[in-house]
Design a protein around this motif. Structure first.
Motif, mmCIF file in Angstrom:
data_model
loop_
_atom_site.group_PDB
_atom_site.id
_atom_site.type_symbol
_atom_site.label_atom_id
_atom_site.label_comp_id
_atom_site.label_asym_id
_atom_site.label_seq_id
_atom_site.Cartn_x
_atom_site.Cartn_y
_atom_site.Cartn_z
ATOM 1 N N GLU A 249 0.919 4.263 2.913
ATOM 2 C CA GLU A 249 -0.306 3.737 3.511
ATOM 3 C C GLU A 249 -1.078 4.824 4.274
ATOM 4 O OE1 GLU A 249 -3.217 0.920 4.375
ATOM 5 O OE2 GLU A 249 -1.559 0.935 2.921
ATOM 6 N N LYS B 215 12.841 1.813 3.554
ATOM 7 C CA LYS B 215 11.729 1.022 3.008
ATOM 8 C C LYS B 215 10.530 1.072 3.948
ATOM 9 C CE LYS B 215 10.598 -3.625 1.359
ATOM 10 N NZ LYS B 215 11.098 -5.003 1.150
ATOM 11 N N HIS C 233 8.907 4.581 3.811
ATOM 12 C CA HIS C 233 8.171 4.779 2.561
ATOM 13 C C HIS C 233 6.826 4.051 2.604
ATOM 14 C CE1 HIS C 233 7.358 5.242 -1.701
ATOM 15 N NE2 HIS C 233 7.222 3.906 -1.816
ATOM 16 N N LEU C 234 6.841 2.839 3.059
ATOM 17 C CA LEU C 234 5.586 2.088 3.150
ATOM 18 C C LEU C 234 4.614 2.767 4.134
ATOM 19 C CD1 LEU C 234 6.971 -1.582 3.168
ATOM 20 C CD2 LEU C 234 5.845 -0.390 1.283
#
Length: 611
Positions: free
Chosen positions: A227, A219, A222-223
């Motif tokens: 970004e 997670k 991925h973030l």
């Protein structure tokens, strides 16, 4: 051959030689013109290539200049975005470190919890390595060196107060690192029921924790990517859409500006010089050159040059020119590029080297053959004349003794002379002397023939030259007395012995003294000298006779040649004596030379080696 025929042959051969010479000159001239045209074509092609590259350099320079301006704007505009990207990456790293630290704390709590359970349920548990586990879990009991001792402490009534287990197995306790955990952790403990050792295996990370950690890492990654891509996309799209269009528009606007000076459109002088040199070398033109770059309307205003431009508008010879920006209709001053080659002819003649050498070589061969042919014809003509003179002289020399012998023989046939023995003896002596004279003539001719055919073999024996000269003088004394000759002997050589053929050496001396006597007027004065030299003996035969010219001294050793004596015909001979002398001396590795002046006399100088 008649003289007229000789002149006709000479004229025809000269005409043919001149024809070949003219053809060769025409061929060389045409070859030079062809090489010149090829050189001019290569130079013009090189200038076209240089001009094209200068034009491309101008366009590339404009594009790069505008591109640098846009890049500076981009750099200043995206600097803030870059700073935000850097701060985002730093923040992500910090969050990642905190997350990993929390995960390690959870793993440590799990391991401590499991360790407390094992310690509560088993006796003396200890962590072992996988290597120890492989040894201890060996199914062969003979290879298992693990033994146990149980120590108990009891009261007087037999009640067990404490019990302690010891074994022969002693190994270093493995170190467990949280950042490098094995797949599982193995304990060796004693069963509380029967005190038997057993292995306890538990995973290093709780499966539930492991799944949760992977989800947290995925997670966060991925973030981070989402970004980061958003930040990069914002940075790239600032000028991406309109940059190329704006760049081309600005470049086109500057190219259309007529007021841009020629020097601002030209690359640096080093670049121009490099372009010219490279293009000329690509055309195999490796020559020194001079070049000038000037405005098209003012050739006297030089922008670039490697030598000073000649005064006035007259360009030097072998100068080529090309308009630099001739394809640009909007250019106010297209500019001119001039290039000259001071040593153009040297390159052309170097390329024609094989042709020139072959032509000159052919002409030299033809001239040599022509000269040798004329020389051989003239020499053969002179030799034919000398042979004719030789045959006439030989006929006369042979006719006299033959006639004398014939008269004496007829006289001997007269019966009235038989009783007169004195007269018979005198006639027999005449026949003998004339026969000897005739044999001498024949022997002389035969010796010369043998020398020509390399058949005459000289003897090799010690010969005393002083004594030999004295004997020769005695043998020729009667001939000398007939002309009241004065012969002076200066025999100073000591030692005077040489290795040679006595007969032919005596003939050599005889011929020289005989010639000195024959070619001298009344009361000849002859001097014969011998002396020692550094590596041999020197012999000089000197007279004060009629002498010779320089031209005659060059030919006296030729066969059949006789020095002319004007209207006098009292000198007889075959013209073979000095030729015979020269050949004999050469076979003995000696030398002979002559010194003579007309009407002042002649000196023959001979050098004979001792060995």
């Amino acid at each position: 051959m008649k003289k007229k025929s000789l002149w006709i042959i000479t004229a025809l051969m000269t005409f043919a030689l001149l024809g070949v010479f003219v053809m060769q000159m025409y061929y060389i001239r045409e070859s030079y013109n062809l090489k010149s045209q090829l050189f001019e074509q290569n130079v013009n092609q090189a200038l076209v290539a240089v001009v094209n590259k200068i034009q491309k350099q101008n366009v590339i320079h404009r594009i790069n200049q505008k591109d640098n301006e846009f890049k500076q704007l981009e750099v200043s505009s995206i600097r803030s975005k870059t700073d935000s990207i850097v701060s985002f990456k730093v923040k992500f790293k910090e969050n990642e470190i905190q997350r990993k630290l929390k995960q390690q704390q959870q793993i440590l709590a799990y391991l401590n919890f499991q360790d407390s359970i094992i310690n509560a349920n088993y006796l003396q548990p200890q962590i072992i390595s996988e290597e120890d586990y492989a040894i201890l879990s060996n199914p062969n009991p003979n290879d298992n060196t693990l033994t146990y001792n149980i120590n108990e402490l009891r009261t007087k009534d037999g009640r067990v107060v404490s019990r302690q287990l010891s074994s022969s197995y002693v190994r270093k306790r493995p170190v467990i690192k949280l950042n490098n955990l094995p797949d599982s952790i193995i304990y060796l403990a004693l069963s509380p029921t029967d005190l038997r050792p057993q292995f306890i295996t538990l995973p290093s990370i709780d499966p539930d924790l492991k799944v949760r950690f992977k989800m947290e890492d995925a997670k966060a990654e991925h973030l981070y990517k989402v970004e980061l891509e958003r930040l990069y996309a914002d940075t790239v799209n600032i000028f991406a859409n309109g940059r190329n269009v704006m760049l081309l528009q600005d470049v086109a606007k500057e190219m259309a500006n007529k007021d841009v000076p020629l020097k601002d459109r030209m690359p640096s002088q080093e670049v121009v010089d490099t372009l010219i040199k490279a293009e000329l070398l690509s055309k195999n033109i490796d020559l020194d050159y001079n070049y000038w770059v000037t405005p098209s309307r003012n050739a006297g205003k030089v922008i670039y040059q490697n030598v000073s431009l000649p005064t006035g508008d007259v360009m030097p010879k072998n100068t080529f020119s090309k308009v630099i920006f001739g394809n640009d209709l909007l250019t106010k001053d297209p500019g001119m590029l001039y290039i000259s080659f001071p040593s153009k002819n040297s390159l052309i003649f170097n390329n024609m080297f094989v042709t020139l050498v072959s032509s000159v070589g052919l002409l030299l061969v033809l001239i040599s053959i022509f000269a040798y042919t004329i020389y051989a014809i003239i020499r053969q003509k002179k030799l034919s004349e000398m042979k004719t003179d030789f045959i006439n002289n030989m006929t006369h020399e042979f006719k006299t003794p033959v006639a004398t012998i014939m008269i004496a023989s007829e006289a001997l046939k007269d019966p009235d002379l038989t009783p007169d023995k004195a007269r018979v003896n005198r006639l027999a002596g005449i026949i003998y002397d004339e026969n000897v004279r005739l044999g001498s003539h024949i022997e002389r001719v035969l010796n010369v023939a043998k020398l020509d055919n390399k058949e005459l073999k000289l003897g090799r024996s010690p010969v005393a030259m002083n004594e030999l000269i004295s004997l020769v003088v005695d043998s020729i004394s009667l001939q000398l007395q007939k002309k009241n000759a004065e012969l002076v002997l200066v025999l100073d050589a000591d030692p005077d012995v040489v290795i040679g053929d006595e007969l032919h050496l005596s003939n050599m001396i005889y011929n020289l003294i005989d010639n000195a006597n024959k070619y001298s007027p009344e009361n000849p004065k002859i001097t014969v000298k011998t002396k020692n030299l550094a590596n041999g003996i020197g012999i000089e035969v000197q007279d004060e006779g009629i002498g010779m010219t320089k031209e005659q001294t060059k030919r006296i050793f030729d066969q059949f040649y006789r020095v002319p004596t004007g209207n006098l015909h009292d000198v007889k001979g075959f013209g073979l004596g000095l030729s015979y002398v020269n050949d004999i001396i050469k076979q003995m590795n000696g030398t002979i030379r002559v010194q003579s002046e007309k009407d002042k006399g002649t000196t023959f100088v001979i050098h004979l080696p001792i060995n």
